[in-house]
Write a protein that holds these residues in place. Structure first.
Motif, short mmCIF file in Angstrom:
data_model
loop_
_atom_site.label_atom_id
_atom_site.label_comp_id
_atom_site.label_asym_id
_atom_site.label_seq_id
_atom_site.Cartn_x
_atom_site.Cartn_y
_atom_site.Cartn_z
N ASN A 116 -63.39 -22.78 27.78
CA ASN A 116 -62.69 -21.56 27.37
C ASN A 116 -61.43 -21.37 28.20
O ASN A 116 -60.37 -21.03 27.65
N GLY A 117 -61.52 -21.63 29.51
CA GLY A 117 -60.35 -21.48 30.37
C GLY A 117 -59.22 -22.41 29.96
O GLY A 117 -58.06 -21.99 29.83
N SER A 118 -59.55 -23.69 29.72
CA SER A 118 -58.51 -24.66 29.35
C SER A 118 -57.90 -24.32 28.01
O SER A 118 -56.67 -24.35 27.84
N LEU A 119 -58.77 -24.01 27.04
CA LEU A 119 -58.27 -23.69 25.70
C LEU A 119 -57.42 -22.41 25.74
O LEU A 119 -56.37 -22.33 25.09
N SER A 120 -57.88 -21.40 26.50
CA SER A 120 -57.12 -20.15 26.58
C SER A 120 -55.77 -20.38 27.23
O SER A 120 -54.75 -19.86 26.76
N ALA A 121 -55.76 -21.18 28.30
CA ALA A 121 -54.48 -21.46 28.97
C ALA A 121 -53.54 -22.20 28.02
O ALA A 121 -52.35 -21.86 27.91
N GLY A 122 -54.07 -23.21 27.32
CA GLY A 122 -53.24 -23.97 26.37
C GLY A 122 -52.75 -23.09 25.24
O GLY A 122 -51.56 -23.13 24.88
N ALA A 123 -53.66 -22.26 24.70
CA ALA A 123 -53.26 -21.38 23.59
C ALA A 123 -52.20 -20.39 24.06
O ALA A 123 -51.22 -20.13 23.34
N SER A 124 -52.35 -19.85 25.28
CA SER A 124 -51.35 -18.91 25.80
C SER A 124 -49.99 -19.58 25.90
O SER A 124 -48.97 -18.98 25.57
N ASP A 153 -49.21 -17.52 14.50
CA ASP A 153 -50.24 -16.75 13.79
C ASP A 153 -51.63 -17.38 13.96
O ASP A 153 -52.60 -16.71 14.31
N TRP A 154 -51.70 -18.70 13.71
CA TRP A 154 -53.02 -19.35 13.75
C TRP A 154 -53.52 -19.47 15.19
O TRP A 154 -54.72 -19.32 15.45
N THR A 155 -52.61 -19.75 16.12
CA THR A 155 -53.04 -19.85 17.52
C THR A 155 -53.52 -18.49 18.02
O THR A 155 -54.50 -18.41 18.77
N ALA A 156 -52.85 -17.42 17.59
CA ALA A 156 -53.26 -16.08 18.00
C ALA A 156 -54.68 -15.79 17.51
O ALA A 156 -55.50 -15.22 18.24
N LEU A 157 -54.97 -16.21 16.28
CA LEU A 157 -56.31 -16.01 15.72
C LEU A 157 -57.34 -16.74 16.58
O LEU A 157 -58.38 -16.18 16.96
N ALA A 158 -57.03 -18.01 16.92
CA ALA A 158 -57.95 -18.81 17.74
C ALA A 158 -58.10 -18.21 19.14
O ALA A 158 -59.20 -18.11 19.68
N PHE A 159 -56.98 -17.80 19.73
CA PHE A 159 -57.00 -17.22 21.07
C PHE A 159 -57.82 -15.92 21.06
O PHE A 159 -58.58 -15.65 22.00
N GLY A 160 -57.68 -15.13 19.99
CA GLY A 160 -58.46 -13.91 19.87
C GLY A 160 -59.95 -14.21 19.90
O GLY A 160 -60.73 -13.51 20.55
N LEU A 161 -60.36 -15.30 19.23
CA LEU A 161 -61.77 -15.68 19.24
C LEU A 161 -62.22 -16.10 20.65
O LEU A 161 -63.33 -15.77 21.07
N LEU A 162 -61.34 -16.82 21.36
CA LEU A 162 -61.68 -17.23 22.73
C LEU A 162 -61.86 -16.01 23.63
O LEU A 162 -62.80 -15.95 24.43
N GLY B 29 -46.05 -28.54 15.80
CA GLY B 29 -46.17 -27.51 14.76
C GLY B 29 -44.87 -26.76 14.53
O GLY B 29 -44.53 -26.41 13.40
N ILE B 30 -44.12 -26.50 15.61
CA ILE B 30 -42.85 -25.79 15.48
C ILE B 30 -41.90 -26.62 14.61
O ILE B 30 -41.24 -26.11 13.70
N VAL B 31 -41.86 -27.93 14.89
CA VAL B 31 -40.90 -28.79 14.20
C VAL B 31 -41.33 -29.07 12.75
O VAL B 31 -40.50 -29.09 11.84
N SER B 32 -42.63 -29.25 12.53
CA SER B 32 -43.06 -29.67 11.19
C SER B 32 -43.85 -28.59 10.46
O SER B 32 -44.33 -28.83 9.35
#
Lengths: 228, 242
Positions: A116-124, A153-162, B29-32
């Protein structure tokens, strides 16, 4: 066998707790403002789009500040390094159906927390990057902005779930939450949830450990007490 | 002596790989992403139609209206209480009731609605009075070159040149999506400027004022282009909507 009642282990330093608290507040502000910007019903209810947008954008740019400032502290770097490293035991823990019964000795963080930490950091980081592309339209071609919006948009959705998962597990374990609030956790809790970490700090469980630990909570572990 | 802060944790740096991997994916994703979106949007739109739970509508990819408002809650106008004022540099200032507007000649259009932030809703049915009809009724005085539109949300304004306002595809819309314009969509009366980005199509239309020159509207004071032609302004290249 004289064990002091409810011995406590130091879990999070003041620096770690401040980084967590500041980043946490910013993330909650970001989620709340994102909900208003994104959800039609909330937008109709709250309105004031430019204000909400400004709060969202500036909270987003502010998010790395407490994290980067925290890296000046050794304890923050140590916890980050702990979250970073996955051992064979972590993969076993993730695959196990009975991972919570304590048979796999967990270190300071369990593999779910690490993931969760790694994914959250990456998503942020992705949200910060795409957000920057969206608010600085002069720097990038319009197709990039479209791409950035989609990814944001999609990353925000995933981050919200995390974040939801993080809060769900925190609320289910008041002791763990108290650890983040006060900095210490009971040894008994640590023995069950983070056995390897408890062994490392307080020595292996058993009759010997009680007498071996003579110092106050937080005293350095006895030499050679961290077999791994 | 190994205190936890000194000891380098064992194991592989998976967290770092996840972090950098996600960042790389994000950059790709930004580019494509624009090309991906073109393929994704029809798929999600298809799903939305077949989804009885409405959950798919929450996904950030559908072709649906997003509601933007620059003020707090906007007061609702009743059909009886609504008035549309036409004033400024005109020979015959007027106040139209909703019933009077409904009795005027109506134009029907089916056109896309394109937002300057990127989303687009295809084939939206619109109906209403051409703005040019209201201008003809009022009779622009000499010296009038522009139209300033005001919203009863108390904040939003928009402007068109007189020439733009006279286009047959610029409507004072009473109907949208086959029904009277709802409050959330800017009802009972809003503008629909077909060839321009959504910010030109002012919601909750309250007043039409003829002016001597074009006065920048709400978003134009915040950097948007005065002329909102879809596809050739605001640094965008969307397909034209008219």
């Amino acid at each position: 066998m004289t064990r002091p009642p409810d011995p406590e282990l130091p879990r999070f330093t003041t620096a770690v707790r401040w980084v967590h608290g500041l980043a946490g507040v910013l993330v909650l502000v970001l989620i709340a403002t994102a909900a208003v910007l994104y959800n039609s019903e909330l937008q109709v209810l709250v309105g004031h789009r430019p204000v909400v947008e400004a709060v969202h954008v500036w909270s987003g740019f502010a998010l790395p500040v407490p994290v980067l400032a925290g890296l000046a502290f050794r304890s923050v770097r140590a916890d980050a390094a702990e979250l970073d490293r996955f051992t064979a035991r972590d993969w076993r823990w993730l695959r196990s159906r009975t991972r919570r019964d304590g048979t796999i000795p967990v270190g300071k963080f369990n593999a779910g927390q690490k993931l969760n930490g790694s994914l959250s950091a990456g998503a942020s980081a992705v949200l910060l990057l795409t957000g920057a592309v969206m608010v600085l339209p002069d720097l990038t071609p319009v197709a990039w902005r479209t791409g950035a919006t989609l990814v944001h948009d999609w990353t925000a959705l995933a981050f919200g779930l995390l974040v939801f998962g993080h809060l769900y597990h925190a609320l289910r374990d008041p002791t763990a939450m108290r650890g983040m609030r006060t900095g210490t956790v009971p040894l008994e809790w640590a023995r069950h949830e983070h056995a390897a970490w408890a062994d490392e700090l307080a020595g292996p469980a058993g009759p010997i450990s009680g007498s071996a630990r003579s110092g106050p909570p937080g005293s350095p572990p006895a030499a050679g007490s961290a077999p791994r | 002596m190994t205190s936890p802060a000194d000891r380098r944790p064992e194991g592989a740096p998976v967290g770092r790989r996840v972090f950098l991997g996600l960042l790389g994916l994000g950059a790709v994703g930004i580019v494509s992403g624009a090309a991906l979106q073109e393929r994704l949007t029809p798929l999600v739109a298809e799903l939305q139609i077949r989804d009885p739970t409405g959950l798919v509508a929450a996904l950030p990819a559908g072709e649906d209206f997003r509601f933007y408002s620059v003020t707090g809650a906007v007061p609702e106008a009743t059909a009886e209480g609504y008035r549309l004022a036409v004033s400024g540099l005109v020979e015959r200032p007027a106040e139209h009731t909703l019933a009077a507007l409904r009795a005027m000649p109506q134009t029907e259009l089916v056109r896309d609605f394109q937002c300057v932030t990127g989303w687009r809703v295809r084939d939206v049915p619109w109906a209403g009075v051409p703005l040019s009809h209201l201008l003809d009724l009022a009779g622009p005085a000499s010296g009038a070159t522009a139209v300033r539109l005001t919203s009863f949300d108390g904040e939003y304004t928009e402007s068109l040149t007189l020439e733009q306002a006279r286009r047959p595809d610029v409507l004072v819309a009473l109907q949208m999506l086959g029904a009277p314009v709802t409050h959330d969509h800017g009802g009972p009366v809003r503008l629909y400027a077909a060839p321009m980005y959504g910010y030109k199509s002012i919601k909750w239309l309250d007043r039409i004022e003829l002016t001597a020159d074009v006065q920048p509207g709400y978003w134009e004071e915040r950097g948007y282009d005065l002329d909102g032609w879809v596809g050739s302004t605001n640094g965008r290249d969307d397909d034209p909507t008219a």
